[in-house]
Enzyme design. Structure first.
Site, short mmCIF file in Angstrom:
data_model
loop_
_atom_site.label_atom_id
_atom_site.label_comp_id
_atom_site.label_asym_id
_atom_site.label_seq_id
_atom_site.Cartn_x
_atom_site.Cartn_y
_atom_site.Cartn_z
N HIS A 1 -4.69 1.82 7.27
CA HIS A 1 -3.29 2.02 6.96
C HIS A 1 -2.63 2.55 8.29
O HIS A 1 -3.55 3.22 9.09
CB HIS A 1 -2.98 3.01 5.92
CG HIS A 1 -3.67 2.43 4.60
ND1 HIS A 1 -4.13 3.50 3.65
CD2 HIS A 1 -3.36 1.46 3.90
CE1 HIS A 1 -4.40 2.69 2.51
NE2 HIS A 1 -3.85 1.68 2.76
N CYS B 1 -2.90 11.43 3.69
CA CYS B 1 -3.11 10.66 2.21
C CYS B 1 -2.94 11.30 1.09
O CYS B 1 -2.61 10.72 0.01
CB CYS B 1 -4.68 10.07 2.24
SG CYS B 1 -5.17 9.01 3.61
N GLU C 1 1.03 -1.09 -0.11
CA GLU C 1 -0.11 -0.09 -0.12
C GLU C 1 0.94 1.33 0.08
O GLU C 1 0.40 2.38 0.32
CB GLU C 1 -1.07 -0.01 1.13
CG GLU C 1 -1.77 -1.21 1.22
CD GLU C 1 -2.95 -1.16 0.46
OE1 GLU C 1 -3.73 -0.06 0.34
OE2 GLU C 1 -3.27 -2.08 -0.52
#
EC number: 3.5.3.23
Length: 448
Positions: A250, A371, A174
């Site tokens: 995450h 993000c 990721e």
């Protein structure tokens, strides 16, 4: 030689919508089917970029992707013209059309993992695009991501690019959302911190029971090998599976680090004390003084952290030596989180200042300030080798806001995704954008 941490923010794409595609991402799922505002989303992101530039930080822009991804739909059996492919998908498999229209590439913390030249064996900055294979709508991003990064960081003397890892569950990757780097100075050797949710092969590591653990230990180890990192410059840690099951999909939803500081929640990790000791010891050998700021659950519950995205904030080094925390408006709206932040900044900690930004459009889809950016530590000569078209300036900000006003819709619902005109609008916008950012031909419609 000077060195910098450059934040390359993702420019929100023209098809920004609330498809609720990300199981395990509470915000994404809870706002599913609401009408989005792509224009407002893009302008909110640009406003943050401009504000950081005005504060003296070097700021860059990372372009969005072509959506809907008609080629992906064709690979799933839809045929005919572009318009016919979209029409068939809308009638036969609307969830696949929604996935092919996802604008989630705006969260460029997931674009890839970056290791600065001071850490790597060959003395170049290394990039590995993330395969994002846990979610179909994200797994289709990495080919374009690789081309865009290649156009931004094109000088092979300074930059090395690696393809995404094999797109299988054992190597779920990721990107930088699960990677942090600690260092005394950005141009000096540091310690790279890889956080994983599970191991594909080692049963000693517990797995979450409700939501998927997206990052594997094996993927993190593979990236470290590809980048030529030494064992004394790497630390691996497991994310607490219990917090993954509370919506912490995450690590950057429960911890953030920069320079010599790790800001994390008490429940973020497994084996926290051992991990902190390893980080402290390895950074000390590289001349750094590791510091940790633990947010106790008694003051901020995991639920509040997830709702407010307290840890999905940007932790930035100010010129005066203190640290600045960039948080979303949702932090100020949460009384417990806001009270903690006031206490933090007045306590003499490394975090001296908090600035609040309105990023509601991206927050409602499950992504906050951290993000939206990919961090790249660059020495002065490496920064000079970056494509200058992607570095934010006042004129570029003005051009991009005009570009958004020209090309973006101010409302988008799921039913609008079936409009073939949306693809034409997106392509026209991106064709113009590649000229603005001097990227060349990076999109399939420009290449094929």
């Amino acid at each position: 030689m000077k060195s910098f941490e450059v934040n390359f923010d993702g420019l929100v794409g023209p098809t920004h919508n609330y498809g609720g595609l990300s199981y395990g991402n509470v915000a994404s799922q809870s706002n599913s089917q609401q009408a989005s505002n792509p224009k407002e989303a893009a302008l909110q992101g640009l406003a943050k970029m401009k504000a950081l530039m005005d504060m003296g930080f070097v700021q860059g822009v990372l372009a969005p992707q072509e959506r809907p991804d008609v080629a992906a739909l064709r690979s799933l059996g839809f045929a005919g013209s572009d318009a016919q492919v979209i029409e068939q998908a809308a009638k036969q498999a609307m969830p696949l059309l929604v996935a092919s229209c996802s604008a989630s590439s705006m969260w460029v913390a997931n674009a890839g993992t970056v290791s600065p030249s001071a850490d790597t064996a060959d003395g170049r900055v290394h990039f590995t695009a993330a395969n994002l294979n846990c979610k179909y709508h994200r797994s289709i991003e990495h080919p374009t991501t690789s081309r865009v990064l290649g156009a931004m960081f094109a000088d092979a003397k300074h930059f090395a690019h690696h393809a995404a890892l094999p797109a299988v569950a054992q190597f779920g990757d990721e990107g930088a959302a699960n990677h942090t780097r600690f260092c005394r100075e950005y141009g000096e050797a540091g310690v790279e911190f890889f956080v994983f949710g599970r191991s594909a092969f080692d049963t000693r590591y517990p797995a979450p029971q409700k939501y998927p653990a997206r990052q594997t230990l094996e993927a993190s180890q593979a990236v470290a090998r590809l980048h030529g990192l030494s064992d004394d410059g790497v630390v691996y840690a497991q994310q607490n599976p219990a917090v993954i099951d509370q919506g912490v999909f995450h690590n950057d939803v429960i911890a953030v680090g920069n320079g010599e500081v790790l800001f994390y929640h008490e429940d973020a990790f497994q084996g926290t004390e051992q991990m902190l000791a390893e980080l402290h010891g390895k950074l000390a050998k590289r001349g750094g003084n590791f510091q940790s700021i633990c947010v106790p659950r008694s003051k901020v519950a995991v639920e509040d952290a997830v709702r407010s995205y307290l840890f999905n904030s940007q932790l930035l080094n100010r010129a005066d030596g203190g640290m600045l925390l960039i948080v979303p408006e949702e932090c100020r709206a949460n009384p417990r989180v806001w009270a903690y932040l006031q206490e933090l900044t007045s306590s003499g900690s490394a975090v001296r200042e908090v600035k609040v930004f309105d990023l509601k459009q991206s927050m409602q889809n499950g992504g906050g300030p951290a993000c939206l950016r990919l961090r790249v530590a660059l020495k002065e000569n490496e920064l000079a080798a970056v494509n200058p078209g992607v570095i934010m300036t006042a004129p570029l900000y003005g051009t991009l806001t005009q570009w958004v006003d020209k090309h973006y819709r101010d409302s988008l619902r799921e039913s609008d995704l079936a409009d073939p005109q949306l693809l034409l609008e997106c392509r026209a916008a991106l064709d113009e954008l590649t000229q603005i950012l001097k990227l060349g031909s990076v999109y399939p419609f420009q290449i094929n």
